[in-house]
Design an enzyme around this catalytic site. Structure first.
Site, PDB file in Angstrom:
ATOM      1  N   SER A 482       0.684  -1.642  -0.142  1.00 58.64           N
ATOM      2  CA  SER A 482      -0.202  -0.036   0.016  1.00 58.64           C
ATOM      3  C   SER A 482       0.799   1.064  -0.091  1.00 58.64           C
ATOM      4  O   SER A 482       0.767   2.219  -0.877  1.00 58.64           O
ATOM      5  CB  SER A 482      -0.749  -0.233   1.316  1.00 58.64           C
ATOM      6  OG  SER A 482       0.013   0.013   2.176  1.00 58.64           O
ATOM      7  N   ASP A 483       1.670   1.791   0.922  1.00 62.48           N
ATOM      8  CA  ASP A 483       2.783   2.817   0.944  1.00 62.48           C
ATOM      9  C   ASP A 483       3.840   2.709  -0.362  1.00 62.48           C
ATOM     10  O   ASP A 483       3.802   4.131  -0.804  1.00 62.48           O
ATOM     11  CB  ASP A 483       3.381   2.746   2.307  1.00 62.48           C
ATOM     12  CG  ASP A 483       4.219   1.322   2.647  1.00 62.48           C
ATOM     13  OD1 ASP A 483       4.027   0.605   1.717  1.00 62.48           O
ATOM     14  OD2 ASP A 483       4.838   1.930   3.375  1.00 62.48           O
ATOM     15  N   CYS A 484       4.319   1.272  -0.494  1.00 62.74           N
ATOM     16  CA  CYS A 484       4.640   1.576  -2.270  1.00 62.74           C
ATOM     17  C   CYS A 484       3.742   1.811  -3.329  1.00 62.74           C
ATOM     18  O   CYS A 484       4.219   2.624  -4.287  1.00 62.74           O
ATOM     19  CB  CYS A 484       5.564   0.156  -2.251  1.00 62.74           C
ATOM     20  SG  CYS A 484       6.516  -0.143  -1.228  1.00 62.74           S
ATOM     21  N   GLU A 487       3.162   5.489  -2.468  1.00 62.00           N
ATOM     22  CA  GLU A 487       4.173   6.836  -2.765  1.00 62.00           C
ATOM     23  C   GLU A 487       4.830   6.740  -4.419  1.00 62.00           C
ATOM     24  O   GLU A 487       5.325   8.321  -5.198  1.00 62.00           O
ATOM     25  CB  GLU A 487       5.272   6.390  -1.933  1.00 62.00           C
ATOM     26  CG  GLU A 487       5.479   6.859  -0.742  1.00 62.00           C
ATOM     27  CD  GLU A 487       5.040   7.959  -0.094  1.00 62.00           C
ATOM     28  OE1 GLU A 487       5.422   8.827  -0.951  1.00 62.00           O
ATOM     29  OE2 GLU A 487       4.251   7.850   1.161  1.00 62.00           O
TER      30      GLU A 487
END
Length: 760
Positions: A482-484, A487
């Site tokens: 999710s965070d990759c 970003e």
């Protein structure tokens, strides 16, 4: 000399890629490479690391950096600047420091557009690859003399003074990792008393002095059983019938955290077969070296629950021990008698089918290096001459990283993650016209690293959607994070607002919609965002965690960092595409912000799950709340977060947090009076976004002064301490953090804080 290469693989019939191997980075040894001076420089870096190995544990990633700087003929063109005692930085000094760091970092950009960097530091990553190659008879085929020398060098460099190895390079010695590395040294050719500075003898003494290898954690016992150095009777059951469970069963594979699920998948295959590798003369000798009693006299069934304190971070409770005993004495007895043994045979095949599926749809990279060694060996055990094992062999190089401290296996790569952070650091400096070629290459890399398809029949294999996602590493890896994803999408959104002439054509809207779909699918009812797959499994399943040295391993959780990244990105997305799923996006941001507020600790900080630790989490939290329009002036949580930062700032203006904060779950400052530059950068940026400059900029100036004065002559920043973490207890090094975060902090200091100018 070792050289890093990019994008190779098209010539190998057992390799295939979804995007022409974009982002692939491997090391090869070239005996003819380098001048005598260059070889001497590399050797000096190696020896310098060994001399200082107890002072600075992470490597400086010097091998590939020296190569790239030579190839680019890099010379720092801006003189080093300093902020003198009693003074504050001027605009000119801050600008020079920022540009120096950008000059250096730009020179290290790969031809593919990303920045290579090590992501490792765990001392149980490399030995299983050695074990796999030894058991399969491929040790001398896959690893040449140079591989072996550098693997041994890594073990020497990170052996603790007491002779053991920790779970990670900064950790105290533990049984599992000490046994792993001792066995690996012996398999790689060292004698019982061999190794640099008596490494083997010291390690064996540590093992025997602490009770012998039988006290290892469960993963250690499993690998020793596979090697023939421990009996399966001494292992708690890992029944492959697990893969037949109906979905209504609480402990169904679909409810498990992906890393747990895909580690125990191949382990269940080995357990079901009670597989044991060849008992060679070396294995017979090792049986007598790692125990305090004769191997044949050990009562294996009595030591299933034995785990020495040094390995037992997350002890098994009574309920779990009762469960293991029930399966061991009743279930295993039953399943191994006719006709129930037919079920065992079908279960083993079912496990193998799942292994093949995961292999194929990660291009044989698998989820990570722990899974890689197990799945690769399972393919060999199932069919020693088969295509599956050959495809695995061709991807071993993807995991090996070479630095001045030797060769280690990486968890996998961090190409996409590091690139997205680097892009934002560079964009924050507002010098886009001057670094347009760098930005354009990075933009192309990010765009073409997005996963474009879901794996086929993903629900049948307990997989979540991945179409539109970014992985931590490259597209071929295939696993959404999710965070990759957030970003990566954020970078594409930022570039979409810039001139195409400058940074290339923007990503297509449909691809952005796909990314948003992945992000939104991972928000839980409490507003938090998970990392890989949706949450929802009952938390009591964590009581059954079979791994003694890791915490929160059984089920997926929500995380402050993932939630923050997602909020920040959806805010930008909403500005560019205000009509796409508007109500859902608005609700996502509102609920996500509430989750972040709910996760705040009593001291005003936030726990960081993927970085060390409360400083990392607090930076993310304040940025996420800011994106949700919650500031120091209208949000109590932000005020408390800023207060935490001000209270923990050191006399020199910096911050420094011990990795033990992660395990203790309480902010723990690093011992000594020196600050950590990555923590300082995070603290500085968190204060800027907490609008500290509007009240009293002094703490910000002090932090910036430390960053500026700590910059090296070439514009680099020194390696200091390990910065990453997972599962609360296992640290690993993100080598690019020492550049990305200080560059980013200097950029924001330069552009978001009012600085005096000499020309004024």
């Amino acid at each position: 000399m070792w050289k890093i290469k990019y994008g190779t693989g098209a010539e190998d019939p057992y390799l295939y890629s979804t995007n022409n191997f974009l982002g692939r980075q491997i090391f090869e040894f070239d005996p003819d490479a380098g001048t005598p001076e260059e070889r001497s420089e590399v050797e000096e870096a190696r020896q310098n690391f060994y001399r200082n190995r107890y002072k600075v544990k992470p490597c400086g990633d010097h091998i590939w950096r020296l190569q790239m700087l030579r190839e680019r003929n890099f010379k720092q063109s801006i003189p080093k600047v300093m902020v003198e005692d009693g003074e504050e930085a001027t605009y000119e000094i801050a600008d020079a420091a920022f540009r120096r760091s950008v000059n250096f970092w730009s020179a290290l950009q790969s031809p593919h557009g990303h920045w290579p960097a090590e992501i490792s530091g765990c001392m149980f990553f490399t030995p299983p690859l050695v074990f796999c190659m030894y058991i399969s008879g491929h040790l001398n085929i896959v690893f040449n003399e140079h591989h072996k020398r550098e693997m041994l060098w890594y073990m020497y460099c990170h052996q603790n003074e007491d002779g053991g190895w920790g779970l990670h390079i900064e950790g105290p010695s533990m049984m599992m990792c000490t046994v792993f590395n001792y066995l690996a040294m012996r398999i790689l050719g060292e004698g019982p008393d061999g190794g640099l500075d008596n490494a083997c003898a010291k390690a064996r003494k540590w093992i025997l002095d602490h009770g012998g290898a039988m006290g290892s954690g469960s993963w250690g016992k499993t690998w020793m059983a596979i090697l023939g150095l421990y009996e399966w009777d001494g292992c708690n059951p890992i029944p492959p019938e697990f893969w037949f469970y109906p979905s209504v069963v609480p402990l169904h594979p679909s409810k498990m955290f992906c890393y747990c699920r895909l580690t125990f998948l191949p382990m269940s295959y080995f357990y079901g077969r009670k597989f044991v590798g060849p008992i060679t003369p070396l294995i017979s000798q090792l049986r007598e070296e790692i125990y305090n009693q004769s191997y044949d006299e050990i009562k294996w069934s009595r030591i299933r629950h034995v785990c020495y304190e040094v390995d037992n971070y997350y002890p098994h409770g009574r309920v779990q021990r009762f469960l293991w005993d029930s399966v061991y004495y009743v279930g295993e007895t039953l399943i191994n008698t006719w006709p129930f043994n037919k079920i065992r045979e079908r279960a083993i095949r079912k496990a193998m089918d799942h292994i093949h599926y995961e292999d194929e749809h990660s291009r044989y990279i698998t989820l990570g290096c722990v899974e890689k060694a197990l799945m690769m060996l399972a393919c060999w055990a199932d069919d020693p001459n088969g295509e599956y094992f050959k495809k695995h062999i061709s991807r071993v190089a993807d995991f090996l990283w070479v630095a001045e401290d030797g060769i280690t296996a990486q968890g996998f790569g961090s190409q996409a993650w590091d690139c997205s952070l680097g892009i934002q650091a560079l964009l924050a400096g507002n010098i886009n016209d001057e670094i347009a070629p760098v930005l354009k290459k990075a933009h192309e890399f990010i765009k073409h690293s997005q996963v474009r398809e879901n794996p086929p029949d993903h629900l049948d294999h307990f997989r979540h959607i991945s179409k539109g996602a970014w992985t931590l590493s490259d597209r071929d890896h295939g696993w959404q994070v999710s965070d990759c994803t957030a970003e990566g999408l954020k970078c594409c959104l930022l570039f979409a607002n810039m001139s195409a002439e400058l940074v290339g054509e923007p990503m297509e809207a449909e691809c952005m919609y796909d990314a948003v779909n992945v992000i939104m699918s991972l928000q839980a009812k409490n507003g938090g965002v998970s990392a890989w797959e949706p949450t929802g499994a009952p938390k009591w399943l964590e009581w059954l965690n079979p791994v003694e040295f890791l915490e929160d391993l059984v089920i997926e959780y929500e995380y402050t960092e993932c939630t923050s990244s997602s909020i920040q990105t959806l805010k930008l997305f909403r500005e560019l595409y205000p009509n796409h799923r508007r109500k859902e996006v608005d609700a996502f941001i509102t609920n996500g912000a509430q989750y972040i507020e709910d996760m705040q600790m009593p001291d005003g900080s936030w726990y960081g799950n993927w970085g060390i630790c409360f400083l990392y989490g607090t930076w993310f939290a304040i940025k996420g709340l800011e994106a949700a329009e919650k500031t120091y002036y209208n949000c109590e949580a932000v005020r408390r977060g800023v207060d935490f930062l001000l209270k923990t700032q050191r006399e020199d203006g910096g911050w420094a947090e011990s990795y033990t904060s992660c395990t203790n779950k309480v902010y723990t400052p690093l011992e000594g009076d020196h600050s950590n530059l990555v923590h300082t950068a995070l603290g500085l940026m968190a204060l800027i976004h907490g609008r500290q400059a509007e009240r009293d900029p002094t703490p910000i100036h002090k932090a910036a002064k430390l960053l500026i004065n700590s910059q090296l002559e070439d514009g680099d920043f020194p390696p200091q301490a390990i910065m990453g973490v997972y599962m609360k207890n296992c640290m690993f090094d993100f080598a690019a953090y020492r550049n990305n975060f200080p560059i980013w902090a200097l950029a924001e200091y330069l552009n978001l804080v009012l600085l005096p100018s000499k020309s004024a």
